[in-house]
Motif scaffolding. Structure first.
Motif, mmCIF file in Angstrom:
data_model
loop_
_atom_site.group_PDB
_atom_site.id
_atom_site.type_symbol
_atom_site.label_atom_id
_atom_site.label_comp_id
_atom_site.label_asym_id
_atom_site.label_seq_id
_atom_site.Cartn_x
_atom_site.Cartn_y
_atom_site.Cartn_z
ATOM 1 N N MET A 59 27.046 37.077 38.422
ATOM 2 C CA MET A 59 27.392 35.795 37.806
ATOM 3 C C MET A 59 28.088 34.928 38.846
ATOM 4 O O MET A 59 28.537 35.418 39.872
ATOM 5 C CB MET A 59 28.299 35.987 36.581
ATOM 6 N N GLY A 60 28.167 33.655 38.568
ATOM 7 C CA GLY A 60 28.849 32.741 39.474
ATOM 8 C C GLY A 60 28.030 32.447 40.709
ATOM 9 O O GLY A 60 26.807 32.538 40.720
ATOM 10 N N ASN A 61 28.736 32.117 41.785
ATOM 11 C CA ASN A 61 28.056 31.800 43.043
ATOM 12 C C ASN A 61 28.441 32.830 44.101
ATOM 13 O O ASN A 61 29.012 33.867 43.789
ATOM 14 C CB ASN A 61 28.396 30.363 43.477
ATOM 15 N N ALA A 62 28.157 32.533 45.348
ATOM 16 C CA ALA A 62 28.395 33.492 46.423
ATOM 17 C C ALA A 62 29.879 33.802 46.621
ATOM 18 O O ALA A 62 30.232 34.857 47.141
ATOM 19 C CB ALA A 62 27.796 32.969 47.720
ATOM 20 N N ALA A 63 30.769 32.904 46.205
ATOM 21 C CA ALA A 63 32.207 33.120 46.385
ATOM 22 C C ALA A 63 32.833 33.949 45.265
ATOM 23 O O ALA A 63 33.977 34.377 45.391
ATOM 24 C CB ALA A 63 32.927 31.778 46.467
ATOM 25 N N THR A 64 32.113 34.184 44.191
ATOM 26 C CA THR A 64 32.700 34.860 43.029
ATOM 27 C C THR A 64 33.225 36.250 43.369
ATOM 28 O O THR A 64 34.311 36.632 42.945
ATOM 29 C CB THR A 64 31.677 34.933 41.887
ATOM 30 N N GLY A 65 32.466 37.022 44.141
ATOM 31 C CA GLY A 65 32.905 38.377 44.489
ATOM 32 C C GLY A 65 34.207 38.390 45.254
ATOM 33 O O GLY A 65 35.111 39.189 44.976
ATOM 34 N N PHE A 66 34.318 37.492 46.208
ATOM 35 C CA PHE A 66 35.546 37.416 46.990
ATOM 36 C C PHE A 66 36.708 36.920 46.125
ATOM 37 O O PHE A 66 37.823 37.412 46.234
ATOM 38 C CB PHE A 66 35.349 36.494 48.199
ATOM 39 N N PHE A 67 36.428 35.948 45.271
ATOM 40 C CA PHE A 67 37.477 35.416 44.396
ATOM 41 C C PHE A 67 38.019 36.493 43.469
ATOM 42 O O PHE A 67 39.234 36.645 43.334
ATOM 43 C CB PHE A 67 36.954 34.242 43.571
ATOM 44 N N VAL A 68 37.122 37.238 42.842
ATOM 45 C CA VAL A 68 37.565 38.284 41.918
ATOM 46 C C VAL A 68 38.364 39.346 42.658
ATOM 47 O O VAL A 68 39.409 39.806 42.174
ATOM 48 C CB VAL A 68 36.361 38.899 41.168
ATOM 49 N N THR A 69 37.921 39.714 43.839
ATOM 50 C CA THR A 69 38.647 40.719 44.629
ATOM 51 C C THR A 69 40.058 40.248 44.967
ATOM 52 O O THR A 69 41.043 40.967 44.751
ATOM 53 C CB THR A 69 37.866 41.039 45.920
ATOM 54 N N PHE A 70 40.178 39.021 45.485
ATOM 55 C CA PHE A 70 41.498 38.496 45.835
ATOM 56 C C PHE A 70 42.355 38.249 44.594
ATOM 57 O O PHE A 70 43.575 38.438 44.627
ATOM 58 C CB PHE A 70 41.380 37.212 46.656
ATOM 59 N N ALA A 71 41.742 37.834 43.486
ATOM 60 C CA ALA A 71 42.497 37.620 42.253
ATOM 61 C C ALA A 71 43.050 38.937 41.724
ATOM 62 O O ALA A 71 44.183 38.986 41.232
ATOM 63 C CB ALA A 71 41.622 36.942 41.201
ATOM 64 N N LEU A 72 42.273 40.011 41.818
ATOM 65 C CA LEU A 72 42.775 41.316 41.384
ATOM 66 C C LEU A 72 43.929 41.794 42.259
ATOM 67 O O LEU A 72 44.924 42.323 41.752
ATOM 68 C CB LEU A 72 41.646 42.351 41.387
ATOM 69 N N ILE A 73 43.817 41.588 43.559
ATOM 70 C CA ILE A 73 44.916 41.970 44.460
ATOM 71 C C ILE A 73 46.170 41.145 44.134
ATOM 72 O O ILE A 73 47.276 41.693 44.025
ATOM 73 C CB ILE A 73 44.502 41.802 45.932
ATOM 74 N N ALA A 74 45.997 39.838 43.973
ATOM 75 C CA ALA A 74 47.139 38.973 43.639
ATOM 76 C C ALA A 74 47.730 39.357 42.286
ATOM 77 O O ALA A 74 48.954 39.339 42.109
ATOM 78 C CB ALA A 74 46.699 37.507 43.619
ATOM 79 N N GLY A 75 46.888 39.714 41.331
ATOM 80 C CA GLY A 75 47.378 40.110 40.006
ATOM 81 C C GLY A 75 48.194 41.382 40.034
ATOM 82 O O GLY A 75 49.248 41.477 39.396
ATOM 83 N N VAL A 76 47.734 42.358 40.787
ATOM 84 C CA VAL A 76 48.466 43.632 40.880
ATOM 85 C C VAL A 76 49.799 43.437 41.598
ATOM 86 O O VAL A 76 50.852 43.911 41.142
ATOM 87 C CB VAL A 76 47.604 44.702 41.583
#
Length: 146
Positions: A59-76
Motif C-alpha cells: 500500500m502507499g508509495n515507495a516511501a511507505t516502507g521507510f516511513f512505517v519503519t521509522f515511525a515504529l522506531i520513534a513510537g517505541v
C-alpha cells in the motif's frame, strides 16, 4: 508560569504523547503485519523483480516502507521515554531532569525523522510539537529552583 502549573502542563503532555505513541505503534504494527502477509513470496523457482525493494509495502508509495519503519522506531523510543518522564514528574527535581530530557530529545528527533514520510504524518507532526513543548516544560524545573 509557576512550577506547579508547568508540572501539570508537563503531566498532561506526557499522557497525551503516550496515547499518540500508542496510536502510532498500533497503526505502524498493522501496516508492518500487512506488508509481511502480502509481500513477496519466496520459493524454489523465485526470481526477484527488476526493481525489488526489501522494504516493500503493498500500500502507499515507495516511501511507505521507510516511513512505517521509522515511525515504529520513534513510537517505541517515545513510549520508553515516558518512563523517564513519569519518574521526573513524580520527583520534579533537577536530579531527575537529565534522564527525562535526554530520552525526550531522542524521542523527539526520531519523531521528526519519521515525520518526513507519509501516511501517519498528522499524528507525527502533532506529536513532534507536543514532545518539544514537554521538553521545554520539564526544563523549567531547573530555572524555577534557582
Amino acid at each position: 508560569m509557576a512550577a506547579g502549573q508547568l508540572k501539570s502542563v508537563a503531566s498532561l503532555l506526557l499522557v497525551l504523547n503516550f496515547c499518540m505513541y500508542v496510536v502510532i505503534l498500533g497503526i505502524g504494527g498493522w501496516a508492518m503485519n500487512r506488508a509481511i502477509d502480502h509481500g513477496f513470496i519466496i520459493g524454489p523457482d523465485f526470481s526477484l523483480p527488476a526493481h525489488f525493494s526489501p522494504v516493500y509495502f503493498p500500500m502507499g508509495n515507495a516511501a511507505t516502507g521507510f516511513f512505517v519503519t521509522f515511525a515504529l522506531i520513534a513510537g517505541v523510543v517515545g513510549a520508553a521515554s515516558i518512563l523517564a518522564g513519569v519518574n521526573h514528574i513524580r520527583s520534579w527535581t533537577v536530579e531527575s531532569l537529565p534522564a527525562a530530557a535526554t530520552a525526550g530529545i531522542i524521542a523527539w528527533t526520531l519523531t521528526v525523522l519519521a515525520m518526513g514520510y507519509r501516511t501517519m504524518e498528522a499524528f507525527l507532526i502533532i506529536l513532534s510539537a507536543t514532545q518539544l513543548i514537554y521538553i521545554a516544560a520539564i526544563h523549567s524545573v531547573g530555572s524555577s529552583r534557582r
